[in-house]
Write an enzyme that holds these catalytic residues in place. Structure first.
Site, PDB file in Angstrom:
ATOM      1  N   SER A   1      -7.858   1.642  -1.560  1.00 22.45           N
ATOM      2  CA  SER A   1      -8.109   1.569  -2.993  1.00 22.45           C
ATOM      3  C   SER A   1      -7.155   2.503  -3.712  1.00 22.45           C
ATOM      4  O   SER A   1      -6.941   3.637  -3.280  1.00 22.45           O
ATOM      5  CB  SER A   1      -9.562   1.946  -3.297  1.00 22.45           C
ATOM      6  OG  SER A   1      -9.842   1.739  -4.666  1.00 22.45           O
ATOM      7  N   GLU A   2      -6.567   2.033  -4.816  1.00 19.67           N
ATOM      8  CA  GLU A   2      -5.528   2.784  -5.523  1.00 19.67           C
ATOM      9  C   GLU A   2      -5.934   4.203  -5.878  1.00 19.67           C
ATOM     10  O   GLU A   2      -5.091   5.097  -5.971  1.00 19.67           O
ATOM     11  CB  GLU A   2      -5.150   2.092  -6.857  1.00 19.67           C
ATOM     12  CG  GLU A   2      -4.538   0.743  -6.726  1.00 19.67           C
ATOM     13  CD  GLU A   2      -5.578  -0.341  -6.852  1.00 19.67           C
ATOM     14  OE1 GLU A   2      -6.447  -0.413  -5.951  1.00 19.67           O
ATOM     15  OE2 GLU A   2      -5.511  -1.111  -7.804  1.00 19.67           O
ATOM     16  N   ASN A   3      -7.236   4.394  -6.157  1.00 25.63           N
ATOM     17  CA  ASN A   3      -7.656   5.715  -6.612  1.00 25.63           C
ATOM     18  C   ASN A   3      -7.700   6.747  -5.488  1.00 25.63           C
ATOM     19  O   ASN A   3      -7.982   7.916  -5.744  1.00 25.63           O
ATOM     20  CB  ASN A   3      -9.000   5.648  -7.341  1.00 25.63           C
ATOM     21  CG  ASN A   3     -10.103   5.033  -6.504  1.00 25.63           C
ATOM     22  OD1 ASN A   3      -9.833   4.221  -5.632  1.00 25.63           O
ATOM     23  ND2 ASN A   3     -11.324   5.420  -6.767  1.00 25.63           N
TER      24      ASN A   3
ATOM     25  N   SER B   1      -1.489   7.720  -2.595  1.00 30.12           N
ATOM     26  CA  SER B   1      -1.984   6.355  -2.641  1.00 30.12           C
ATOM     27  C   SER B   1      -0.835   5.384  -2.919  1.00 30.12           C
ATOM     28  O   SER B   1      -0.748   4.315  -2.300  1.00 30.12           O
ATOM     29  CB  SER B   1      -3.059   6.227  -3.721  1.00 30.12           C
ATOM     30  OG  SER B   1      -3.716   4.986  -3.615  1.00 30.12           O
TER      31      SER B   1
END
Lengths: 217, 223, 223, 217
Positions: free
Chosen positions: C46-48, C88
């Protein structure tokens, strides 16, 4: 997804002429078991990318002394007189790069960047043949990404999926080279089960790691 | 009696202010840590990924997994942190180091520095020096005034440069120069050293600061 | 009976191979996680700043400090890791994601993708989508074939692009296209759908693969 | 070197027109106490750099709804309709940047780089007015560093010297913005004594941090 392999298997992956990134800083935090293991094989003509060439009897220096390396890309070779001697005699090629530029070039490769602008080296021989740019009135050199066929990483506690932690000053180049090579082998001080490392404490996520070998083999 | 190197290290330590992030080069500059004045807390950074280094380890305290950028075993103080080399040079190149103190082969009156190579004689490599002198807010060269009787403070460096126009201050056993845009200014002489002594040991042009001071090596008083 | 969205999500999940690092977009693509075949272990990113997401939290398992890039509460599996956004996107842009599955407003026969803006109507921003489709080794668009009866698979995108020539595969409730350098190739049709149905719902030119297969939505068999 | 200050003191440092980087991702890991605190002051005309504008009632979104922000630089505003409304009405300026480019621009500022080359955005409106480069046959955009007057960071366990750890997905932009602003304030879930955090677990070294404020004030 158990990535643990034997030292023998790990060594079988290292071939003549490969470009290897090797972790460690003056032999502190280098994958010593893998380095010693290479000496037990016939592997030669390696291109080594590392901060330095350690000492003649310690760390990466052993690979130099044993003539396994045809080219070194590093920031410093002064602690290993043998590197200098081989360079002067034309036995080995040495490319010197400022330490901050070297690690950032490796990071750029891992991060999919085409390069970066650094003020380091402007006005010195480092700038030779490099493009220069003005940004907000300051001059920068364009430095390009640097990757490798394989990275040999020294980890501390490492789980079977390759999630890696580091210990004290042994971290240095290790987490960055782990992002920038086609194949990554981590030499672990201790192999632990998946789930034993707090996800907040993982420094190198296991997805970067292809294989894990335990020390003491 | 302090040796020339000790005089230099002790004087350089007086440039450190409370809360400073400090990077010390290998050799003489490392000795600066031994002279940090009472009441001054600084954060010693090392290129290999440490902030918050403490004194050298006592017997039994050594940890071979904890070394500085010179490969010497060190300790860390409470509140230290370890990080990778990319973060280390974020700190260095990003302007988060307040002062770096390092040696030189040559330094000149334009603030140019040469300290990493003597072509075809000594090619150790630049290590982190090029980044340090570009990134640190203040660059102090701490070195003996001459090498084998030959001046090291020159009109123009002859060796390949480490960086252009980066040196802010030069501290030797003879005195202290500031590098200004108009050239070198002699700010202090060490007690017992005359201006002629310094002229004879210095190739560079320099002017003498109006309020030239004298540095007393034992007491550490500058007056 | 599966809904069109479920058909798409289930079919997209069949593209996942053991050990893949996978990033799923918001909305329909997130549903893909519910259909990952038995015996296939993937690492959901997940990007976060998460790798190793698990299923949605059950009652009492929710942790408001653990959300995905869509802001939904998630869980992590053993072996997960948390990291900052720079890491990320090192993972994403650096080619360390094997496949990203995301939705589209428009996709065209050259593999161009538009999924982040309808000028002066909807301007949510691109978030991490531009990086994901540039960086992931394989880009799968998973979307309903048409929007309000209008084709979304076009000869040429009309909306501002997310990226040029990045789409590898398009999965809809009607069938599966591969994007080749010569254009779109229809590889599969969903059972009950005719090629004419697809032609009528598609603006783009496409050729029909020699070994065109049929996808059986309930059994998941492709033959 | 005790950097702990009161909320009141922290808020007094935030001035009209400042450029603020604010951590958090869809309000997860944002410094909520500081954000709420700003609403109790008269501060206005802020320029906010953040991943997104949260939700109207959560995170950075509250600053938007309360008209404290004249410009937003973010990767995504879709979860806060009020940002879009103010943008369409000309009440607020919005600059949208791809998420990976945004965080890397912030990192570049912190790391003293003059910029970097990214493939992201090539062939899209993101490339407008940017220089383009070919490296090894691939096209890249030159992106420049992005800094701020102040960074508001959400930390987890934070010691009195500012050494900061993060919790789960709350890390996101926080460690990077901490490197790129002239002044850095960390809002800590828990303030601990110096020495309580293992130096191997520190994510943001205290040298980046000017002040620490504890939550629950």
């Amino acid at each position: 997804m158990d990535k643990v392999i034997s030292l023998e298997k790990a060594l079988s992956l290292i071939k003549d002429g490969m470009t290897l990134m090797i972790g460690g800083f003056l032999a502190n935090g280098s994958p010593d078991m893998l380095i010693d293991g290479i000496l037990d094989t016939e592997v030669k003509d390696l291109i080594v990318i590392a901060n330095d060439t350690g000492f003649p009897d310690k760390g990466i220096g052993k690979l130099i002394v044993n003539h396994r390396v045809k080219k070194v890309i590093a920031s410093h070779i002064g602690t290993n007189p043998e590197t200098g001697r081989q360079m002067n005699e034309g036995e080995i090629e040495v490319e010197l790069i400022p330490q901050g530029t070297l690690i950032e070039r490796i990071r750029a490769k891992g991060a999919g960047l085409g390069g970066f602008l650094t003020p380091t080296g402007v006005g010195t021989i480092v700038e030779d043949e490099k493009e220069m740019f003005e940004v907000n009135g300051r001059t920068y050199l364009l430095e390009k990404p640097l990757g490798a066929d394989m990275a040999l990483v020294r980890g501390y506690k490492v789980d079977r999926m390759g999630n890696t932690t580091y210990y004290k000053s042994m971290r240095n180049f290790n987490p960055i080279i782990a992002t920038a090579a086609d194949m990554v082998i981590v030499e672990a001080d201790e192999i632990v089960e998946v789930g034993e490392i707090d996800p907040d404490h993982v420094v190198t996520p296991g997805i970067f790691v292809n294989y894990v070998v335990g020390r003491g083999q | 009696m302090l040796s020339p190197k000790e005089i230099i290290a002790k004087r350089a330590a007086m440039e450190l202010k409370n809360g400073y992030v400090v990077n010390l080069g290998i050799g003489l500059p490392t000795m600066v840590a031994n002279y940090i004045p009472e009441g001054i807390e600084v954060f010693l950074q090392s290129e290999n990924g440490i902030i918050g280094m403490g004194p050298a380890p006592g017997p039994g305290q050594e940890d071979p997994n904890l070394v500085n950028a010179g490969g010497q075993m060190v300790t860390v103080k409470p509140g230290a942190a370890f990080f990778d080399s990319a973060m280390s040079f974020t700190i260095i190149r990003g302007g988060h180091v307040d002062v770096t103190i390092l040696g030189a082969l040559e330094v000149d009156q334009e603030g140019n520095l040469a300290n990493w190579i003597i072509p075809s004689k000594m090619v150790p490599g630049m290590g982190g020096a090029m980044d340090l002198v570009i990134g640190a807010k203040k660059v102090i060269v701490a070195m003996e005034h001459t090498a084998k009787g030959k001046p090291k403070i020159l009109k123009k460096c002859t060796l390949p440069l480490t960086a252009v126009g980066v040196v802010d201050m030069i501290i030797t056993e003879m005195g202290v120069f500031e590098v200004t845009k108009d050239g070198l200014v002699l700010k202090e002489v060490t007690e017992g050293i005359s201006i002629d002594d310094i002229r004879n040991a210095t190739e560079a042009d320099f002017v003498i600061n109006k309020g030239l001071k004298i540095y007393h090596t034992e007491s550490g008083v500058i007056d």
